[in-house]
Design a protein around this motif. Sequence first.
Motif, PDB file in Angstrom:
ATOM      1  N   ALA A 144       0.677  -1.255  -0.237  1.00  0.00           N
ATOM      2  CA  ALA A 144       0.255  -0.466   0.097  1.00  0.00           C
ATOM      3  C   ALA A 144       0.661   0.953  -0.319  1.00  0.00           C
ATOM      4  N   VAL A 145       0.059   1.870  -0.400  1.00  0.00           N
ATOM      5  CA  VAL A 145       1.412   3.708  -0.749  1.00  0.00           C
ATOM      6  C   VAL A 145      -0.209   4.529  -0.361  1.00  0.00           C
ATOM      7  N   VAL A 146       0.377   5.525   0.427  1.00  0.00           N
ATOM      8  CA  VAL A 146      -0.864   6.567   0.973  1.00  0.00           C
ATOM      9  C   VAL A 146       0.097   7.807   0.375  1.00  0.00           C
ATOM     10  N   SER A 171      -5.796   9.998   0.808  1.00  0.00           N
ATOM     11  CA  SER A 171      -5.284   8.974  -1.034  1.00  0.00           C
ATOM     12  C   SER A 171      -5.199   7.615  -0.908  1.00  0.00           C
ATOM     13  N   ALA A 172      -5.000   6.013  -1.259  1.00  0.00           N
ATOM     14  CA  ALA A 172      -4.264   5.109  -1.080  1.00  0.00           C
ATOM     15  C   ALA A 172      -4.615   3.970  -2.499  1.00  0.00           C
ATOM     16  N   MET A 173      -2.875   3.763  -3.063  1.00  0.00           N
ATOM     17  CA  MET A 173      -3.026   2.955  -3.378  1.00  0.00           C
ATOM     18  C   MET A 173      -2.787   1.658  -3.013  1.00  0.00           C
ATOM     19  N   VAL A 174      -3.233   0.106  -3.387  1.00  0.00           N
ATOM     20  CA  VAL A 174      -3.567  -0.972  -3.006  1.00  0.00           C
ATOM     21  C   VAL A 174      -2.859  -2.523  -3.287  1.00  0.00           C
ATOM     22  N   VAL A 175      -2.451  -3.059  -3.216  1.00  0.00           N
ATOM     23  CA  VAL A 175      -1.994  -4.289  -3.720  1.00  0.00           C
ATOM     24  C   VAL A 175      -2.748  -5.309  -2.910  1.00  0.00           C
ATOM     25  N   TYR A 197     -10.192   8.640  -0.884  1.00  0.00           N
ATOM     26  CA  TYR A 197     -10.226   7.731  -1.940  1.00  0.00           C
ATOM     27  C   TYR A 197      -8.962   6.779  -2.332  1.00  0.00           C
ATOM     28  N   LEU A 198      -9.451   5.094  -2.756  1.00  0.00           N
ATOM     29  CA  LEU A 198      -8.651   4.516  -2.400  1.00  0.00           C
ATOM     30  C   LEU A 198      -8.997   3.420  -4.131  1.00  0.00           C
ATOM     31  N   THR A 199      -7.580   2.504  -3.884  1.00  0.00           N
ATOM     32  CA  THR A 199      -8.225   2.119  -5.796  1.00  0.00           C
ATOM     33  C   THR A 199      -6.815   0.924  -5.616  1.00  0.00           C
ATOM     34  N   PHE A 200      -7.310  -0.244  -6.141  1.00  0.00           N
ATOM     35  CA  PHE A 200      -6.319  -1.029  -6.316  1.00  0.00           C
ATOM     36  C   PHE A 200      -5.790  -1.241  -7.680  1.00  0.00           C
ATOM     37  N   ALA A 201      -4.481  -1.466  -7.878  1.00  0.00           N
ATOM     38  CA  ALA A 201      -3.737  -2.177  -8.415  1.00  0.00           C
ATOM     39  C   ALA A 201      -2.791  -3.223  -8.613  1.00  0.00           C
ATOM     40  N   GLU A 202      -2.468  -3.528  -9.683  1.00  0.00           N
ATOM     41  CA  GLU A 202      -1.822  -4.955  -9.682  1.00  0.00           C
ATOM     42  C   GLU A 202      -0.466  -5.112  -9.430  1.00  0.00           C
ATOM     43  N   SER A 203       0.177  -3.895  -9.677  1.00  0.00           N
ATOM     44  CA  SER A 203       1.531  -4.066  -8.380  1.00  0.00           C
ATOM     45  C   SER A 203       1.556  -2.005  -8.168  1.00  0.00           C
ATOM     46  N   LEU A 204       3.084  -1.641  -7.717  1.00  0.00           N
ATOM     47  CA  LEU A 204       2.694  -0.053  -6.952  1.00  0.00           C
ATOM     48  C   LEU A 204       3.791   0.790  -7.894  1.00  0.00           C
ATOM     49  N   PRO A 205       3.627   1.914  -7.946  1.00  0.00           N
ATOM     50  CA  PRO A 205       4.743   2.227  -9.361  1.00  0.00           C
ATOM     51  C   PRO A 205       5.935   2.177  -8.761  1.00  0.00           C
ATOM     52  N   LYS A 206       7.052   2.331  -9.253  1.00  0.00           N
ATOM     53  CA  LYS A 206       7.957   2.404  -8.444  1.00  0.00           C
ATOM     54  C   LYS A 206       9.073   2.978  -9.221  1.00  0.00           C
ATOM     55  N   THR A 207      10.535   3.384  -8.905  1.00  0.00           N
ATOM     56  CA  THR A 207      11.368   4.185  -8.801  1.00  0.00           C
ATOM     57  C   THR A 207      12.694   3.235  -9.542  1.00  0.00           C
ATOM     58  N   ASP A 208      13.456   4.295 -10.348  1.00  0.00           N
ATOM     59  CA  ASP A 208      14.442   2.941 -11.110  1.00  0.00           C
ATOM     60  C   ASP A 208      15.791   2.192  -9.615  1.00  0.00           C
ATOM     61  N   THR A 209      15.287   2.633  -8.935  1.00  0.00           N
ATOM     62  CA  THR A 209      15.784   1.484  -7.878  1.00  0.00           C
ATOM     63  C   THR A 209      15.139   0.578  -6.715  1.00  0.00           C
ATOM     64  N   GLY A 210      13.983   0.232  -7.456  1.00  0.00           N
ATOM     65  CA  GLY A 210      13.169  -0.287  -6.716  1.00  0.00           C
ATOM     66  C   GLY A 210      12.088   0.485  -5.953  1.00  0.00           C
ATOM     67  N   VAL A 239       9.245   1.980  -3.856  1.00  0.00           N
ATOM     68  CA  VAL A 239       7.779   2.743  -4.688  1.00  0.00           C
ATOM     69  C   VAL A 239       7.806   4.339  -4.260  1.00  0.00           C
ATOM     70  N   SER A 240       7.222   4.963  -5.418  1.00  0.00           N
ATOM     71  CA  SER A 240       7.072   6.476  -5.640  1.00  0.00           C
ATOM     72  C   SER A 240       6.226   6.829  -5.657  1.00  0.00           C
ATOM     73  N   ARG A 241       5.737   7.818  -4.820  1.00  0.00           N
ATOM     74  CA  ARG A 241       4.220   7.856  -3.902  1.00  0.00           C
ATOM     75  C   ARG A 241       3.914   9.003  -4.920  1.00  0.00           C
ATOM     76  N   LYS A 242       5.372   9.593  -5.845  1.00  0.00           N
ATOM     77  CA  LYS A 242       4.498  10.586  -6.601  1.00  0.00           C
ATOM     78  C   LYS A 242       4.262  10.182  -7.886  1.00  0.00           C
ATOM     79  N   LEU A 243       4.633   8.770  -7.831  1.00  0.00           N
ATOM     80  CA  LEU A 243       3.860   8.596  -9.250  1.00  0.00           C
ATOM     81  C   LEU A 243       2.529   8.110  -9.587  1.00  0.00           C
ATOM     82  N   ALA A 244       2.269   7.158  -7.267  1.00  0.00           N
ATOM     83  CA  ALA A 244       0.894   7.006  -7.421  1.00  0.00           C
ATOM     84  C   ALA A 244      -0.039   8.270  -7.385  1.00  0.00           C
TER      85      ALA A 244
END
Length: 516
Positions: free
Chosen positions: A442-444, A457-461, A488-501, A503-508
Amino acid sequence: MRVERSLEESAGRFAAKTAIVAGTERMTYGELQARSQQLATVLFERGLRRGDRVLVFMDNCAEAAVSIFGILKAGGVFSVINSSTKASKLAYIVTDCEPAAILTIGRLLPVVRSVLAEAATSRASFVLSTGLDAEAASDEVGAFEVGPSAPSDRVEHDGSEDDLAMLVYTSGSTGRPKGVMMTHRNIEAASGSIISYLENTSDDVIFNVLPLAFDYGLYQLLMSVRLGATLLLEKSFAFPAAMFDVMRREKITGLPLVPTMAAVLLQMRDIAPGFLPTLRYITNTAAALPVEHIERLRRLFPDASLYSMYGLTECKRCTYLPPFELDRRPDSVGIAIPGTHAFVVDRDGHIVPPNVTGELVIQGPHVMQGYWRDQAATARALRTGPISHLPALHTGDLFRRDEDGFLYFVARRDDIIKTRGEKVSPKEVEAVLHAHPAVVEAVVMGIPDAVVGQAVSAMVVSRDAALTANELIRHCQLNLEEFMVPKYLTFAESLPKTDTGKVSRKLAGELLESAR
């Protein structure tokens, strides 16, 4: 001067004047002085000593005002806790500050009992609660009952203005609340500065629906008592029409707002310019008001001055915009409050030129002493500033200043979300989401919202395809204060991540905002 002396002085000047209006209860300065002095005696007799911490776990009510000044009169340090705080967070605070006592109200006593029942967090030596019958009382839990006028001698504790007066718990980037330490001198400096630019007097009648656990709301009480003014304490702005009746009846002169309140007020159709004829000023902080809202408020209250302000719990108030500057720079948060200094600096601590973005640094006698029992966080926040002999708070917030020296908020370096006038740590919400057995990741984050400033807001796997957003939000409602629950809450198959792996709060946040 110690903060409680302001009550003693105001009671000496205005003993019969109304100090607090809370619902149907009216309390004069003489009564507030007598009741808080009685409470100080009770606290002292139960073992409270200079420097001991006491939690005030209450709604906005007359008892909360009595509690704050009673604790100070006994030489203690008060910490007001939001009445919506869940047991898990209260337990953390109890463990962190080890209070000698907890003062609460009847409906919240079960929460307190549940916290103190856990041996690992049982630090408070006693609890005082309103609405307690004789059968429920014990050695550990007593009745919060003080009469309106019985005299009581002053408690002698040899305290000074350099003693800690309060701890204000605020969410931090680690997800754990941090206790901001303020001395009597800090409080007096901050309140005196604000009073000077608002031009407050003892004739003011100030309406306050902001929680006393929120420093913006707390200072309405502290400043009112210092002035000998009248404070209207309300618990909720859920029924604004009823609040307007109270405002008109009591002839308010001051109205502290947060953007959420302004949005509600401006959506009402049955109000017209002049409907609060005695209103002298409006203040706003916690988040910036949209320029459109500023313009509409000025049309609705043509005879009231509107103060846009910026502040942090760590210094109470940073800046204010003089009302006559609104036409020229409505998006500015103004200049340093009187008696203080505000600078925009680069990473090396050097002042940057106009219109260059840098970190806001605040210096002055209102800057906190540090974070309770958190030396690492204190060292990060309190470092050398441009004026070597003054305390310097490095806010972590990005600002710029124009050629005339007026300041503009740009962004926050950390991820703290400001919603409905409150600070929310994403990590704290993420911890609750991760506690649900079906949540994998999860990322908030906060996304812009016209009503609340930033919407949590939250994005959840999830590992369970049957898990619904409503179910997860209900889980949050059971474990978080209301303002922290994701809007706001949404589901995703995976969370967006930076090049270093990571989790990117900004992209989410960008994905969530584009999907709205």
